[in-house]
Design a protein around this motif. Structure first.
Motif, PDB file in Angstrom:
ATOM      1  N   GLY A   1       0.668  -1.644  -0.313  1.00 11.99           N
ATOM      2  CA  GLY A   1       0.082  -0.302   0.268  1.00 11.99           C
ATOM      3  C   GLY A   1       0.862   0.824   0.164  1.00 11.99           C
ATOM      4  N   TYR A   2       0.123   2.663   0.825  1.00 16.24           N
ATOM      5  CA  TYR A   2       0.891   3.936   0.634  1.00 16.24           C
ATOM      6  C   TYR A   2       1.463   4.223   1.886  1.00 16.24           C
ATOM      7  CZ  TYR A   2      -1.506   3.776  -3.991  1.00 16.24           C
ATOM      8  OH  TYR A   2      -2.202   3.350  -5.393  1.00 16.24           O
ATOM      9  N   THR A   3       2.387   3.411   2.192  1.00 16.74           N
ATOM     10  CA  THR A   3       2.687   3.311   3.297  1.00 16.74           C
ATOM     11  C   THR A   3       4.487   3.416   3.494  1.00 16.74           C
ATOM     12  OG1 THR A   3       3.371   1.377   3.614  1.00 16.74           O
ATOM     13  CG2 THR A   3       1.498   2.115   4.120  1.00 16.74           C
ATOM     14  N   ASP A   4       4.998   4.036   2.379  1.00 13.22           N
ATOM     15  CA  ASP A   4       6.602   4.613   1.772  1.00 13.22           C
ATOM     16  C   ASP A   4       6.786   5.780   1.467  1.00 13.22           C
ATOM     17  OD1 ASP A   4       9.232   4.822   2.712  1.00 13.22           O
ATOM     18  OD2 ASP A   4       9.435   2.428   1.928  1.00 13.22           O
TER      19      ASP A   4
ATOM     20  N   ILE B   1      12.509  13.549   9.677  1.00 13.22           N
ATOM     21  CA  ILE B   1      12.722  12.531   9.334  1.00 13.22           C
ATOM     22  C   ILE B   1      12.236  10.836   9.469  1.00 13.22           C
ATOM     23  CG2 ILE B   1      14.788  11.197   7.872  1.00 13.22           C
ATOM     24  CD1 ILE B   1      14.904  14.395   7.356  1.00 13.22           C
ATOM     25  N   ALA B   2      12.098  11.036  11.327  1.00 12.23           N
ATOM     26  CA  ALA B   2      12.173  10.260  12.191  1.00 12.23           C
ATOM     27  C   ALA B   2      10.520   9.067  11.592  1.00 12.23           C
ATOM     28  CB  ALA B   2      12.088   9.678  13.247  1.00 12.23           C
ATOM     29  N   ALA B   3       9.369  10.951  11.072  1.00 12.06           N
ATOM     30  CA  ALA B   3       8.187  10.351  10.795  1.00 12.06           C
ATOM     31  C   ALA B   3       8.085   9.672   9.774  1.00 12.06           C
ATOM     32  CB  ALA B   3       7.322  12.134  10.662  1.00 12.06           C
ATOM     33  N   GLY B   4       8.990   9.834   8.485  1.00 13.88           N
ATOM     34  CA  GLY B   4       8.513   8.347   7.741  1.00 13.88           C
ATOM     35  C   GLY B   4       9.365   7.283   7.518  1.00 13.88           C
ATOM     36  N   ALA B   5       9.253   6.565   9.284  1.00  9.96           N
ATOM     37  CA  ALA B   5       8.855   5.303   9.479  1.00  9.96           C
ATOM     38  C   ALA B   5       7.915   4.636   8.732  1.00  9.96           C
ATOM     39  CB  ALA B   5       9.089   5.123  10.745  1.00  9.96           C
ATOM     40  N   SER B   6       8.695   3.434   7.267  1.00  6.62           N
ATOM     41  CA  SER B   6       7.591   2.655   6.858  1.00  6.62           C
ATOM     42  C   SER B   6       7.196   0.951   7.326  1.00  6.62           C
ATOM     43  CB  SER B   6       7.864   1.851   5.271  1.00  6.62           C
ATOM     44  OG  SER B   6       7.314   1.563   4.628  1.00  6.62           O
ATOM     45  N   PRO B   7       6.133   0.172   7.558  1.00  6.06           N
ATOM     46  CA  PRO B   7       6.979  -0.864   8.003  1.00  6.06           C
ATOM     47  C   PRO B   7       7.449  -1.906   7.276  1.00  6.06           C
ATOM     48  CG  PRO B   7       4.282  -0.734   7.427  1.00  6.06           C
ATOM     49  CD  PRO B   7       5.173   0.802   7.483  1.00  6.06           C
TER      50      PRO B   7
ATOM     51  N   GLY C   1       3.858   9.226  11.027  1.00  5.91           N
ATOM     52  CA  GLY C   1       2.718   9.877  11.053  1.00  5.91           C
ATOM     53  C   GLY C   1       2.753  10.346   9.647  1.00  5.91           C
ATOM     54  N   ILE C   2       3.677  11.123   8.331  1.00  3.84           N
ATOM     55  CA  ILE C   2       4.156  11.073   7.320  1.00  3.84           C
ATOM     56  C   ILE C   2       3.224  10.082   6.630  1.00  3.84           C
ATOM     57  CG2 ILE C   2       5.212  11.701   4.737  1.00  3.84           C
ATOM     58  CD1 ILE C   2       6.759  13.258   7.253  1.00  3.84           C
ATOM     59  N   ASN C   3       3.573   8.594   6.797  1.00  6.69           N
ATOM     60  CA  ASN C   3       3.602   7.639   6.095  1.00  6.69           C
ATOM     61  C   ASN C   3       2.088   7.013   6.869  1.00  6.69           C
ATOM     62  OD1 ASN C   3       5.321   7.225   4.133  1.00  6.69           O
ATOM     63  ND2 ASN C   3       6.963   6.425   6.346  1.00  6.69           N
ATOM     64  N   ARG C   4       1.017   7.565   7.904  1.00  9.77           N
ATOM     65  CA  ARG C   4       0.110   7.524   8.321  1.00  9.77           C
ATOM     66  C   ARG C   4      -0.377   8.217   6.888  1.00  9.77           C
ATOM     67  NH1 ARG C   4       2.181   6.615  13.372  1.00  9.77           N
ATOM     68  NH2 ARG C   4       1.320   9.059  14.235  1.00  9.77           N
TER      69      ARG C   4
END
Length: 301
Positions: free
Chosen positions: A94-97, A242-248, A257-260
């Motif tokens: 999905g759109y998570t990255d 930058i940490a808000a770009g964490a992707s699972p 948060g950015i990826n949510r």
């Protein structure tokens, strides 16, 4: 005072655009993330304790703490190849990255080991040796295994923020000049057990024109900076932006948060792409008008 800030921003943006031999078209650069980060990036360049050249010669001289990665590359390679066999080095679900979403369309794949935080639970479980090794090297802020299959490419781009430098350690590569990265027009071809470090805020691209796969360890290493206040600023930006770009990798891994929010932004982007297909003049007119309005708001507020 307001005009001083405006002029400093414009001067920084011009510097970032003209930095290096390879440049984006002006229209693209106006909307590039690096333009909005330009004042911070110029600060990072000005106080960098390592050369601000496209490639950093002899990473071990500047970052002796990274040497265990090169020494233990066969063990790291074994975990990466096991992941590939399990098909865990893959595109995002999905759109998570948001940071790498466009890369997936051209074949690039990844498995996150860490992203400005502790290791993902999936990485700690599936790659215990590599994550334990990375834990002992705090200057490595982000790390992943990345794959570039035969025929894949990454088109010219630059990363938005200059607070880190990029390390590539070859693990399972074609060992062929047909598989390469270009940074500001300078080419490097990956080899097993060898590494390179470069400044990812120069325009760079990559291609695999061979019949072999390419798997590397990809790390973001904190840029060494002069003066404690500049180092503190860099760490603040890394920790809160930058940490808000964490992707699972898997369910249970942290999503920043950015990826949510990314799936909602991408829905708007899809509508914009549809408008561009129907009416390019209207699309670009609205695009540049929005930039002009943003600049006007900053100037007059």
């Amino acid at each position: 005072m307001k005009w001083v800030f405006v002029l400093l921003f414009l001067a920084s943006a011009v510097y970032v655009h003209r930095r290096g031999r390879v440049r984006h078209r002006l229209g693209r650069q106006l909307l590039d993330h690096s333009t909005f980060m330009a004042p911070l990036n110029v600060l990072m360049y000005a106080f960098s304790r390592v050369p601000t050249t496209p490639f950093i010669d002899d990473p071990a001289r500047h970052f002796p703490e990274l040497e265990p990665l090169r020494e233990q590359w066969p063990q790291i390679r074994a975990e990466a190849l096991r992941l590939r066999e399990m098909q865990q080095i893959k595109a995002a679900d999905g759109y998570t990255d948001v940071g790498f979403n466009s890369f997936f369309r051209r074949g690039w794949k990844r498995f996150y080991l860490k992203w400005y935080d502790e290791a993902h639970p999936s990485a700690a479980e599936l790659c215990p040796q590599t994550t334990a090794l990375l834990r002992r090297i705090p200057s490595v802020k982000a790390a992943m295994f990345t794959e570039l299959p035969p025929g894949s490419e990454l088109r010219p781009h630059r990363d938005p923020y200059a607070g880190s430098l990029r390390l590539h350690l070859g693990l399972d590569t074609p060992n062929d000049d047909g598989c390469f990265i270009e940074v500001d027009g300078q080419r490097y071809s990956w080899r097993d057990g060898q590494w390179t470090m470069f400044d990812e805020t120069y325009i760079h691209s990559a291609r695999n024109d061979t019949q072999g796969n390419r798997v590397i360890l990809f790390c973001d290493v904190e840029r060494p900076l002069r003066f404690a206040p500049v180092r503190a600023l860099n760490r603040f930006v890394a920790r809160h932006l930058i940490a808000a770009g964490a992707s699972p990798n898997q369910e249970g891994d942290r999503t920043g948060g950015i990826n949510r929010l990314f799936k909602y932004f991408y829905a708007v982007r899809l509508r914009a792409k549809a408008l561009r297909e129907r009416n390019q003049s209207l699309y670009y007119g609205l695009k540049y008008a929005s930039v002009a309005l943003a600049v006007a708001f900053i100037v007059w507020v």
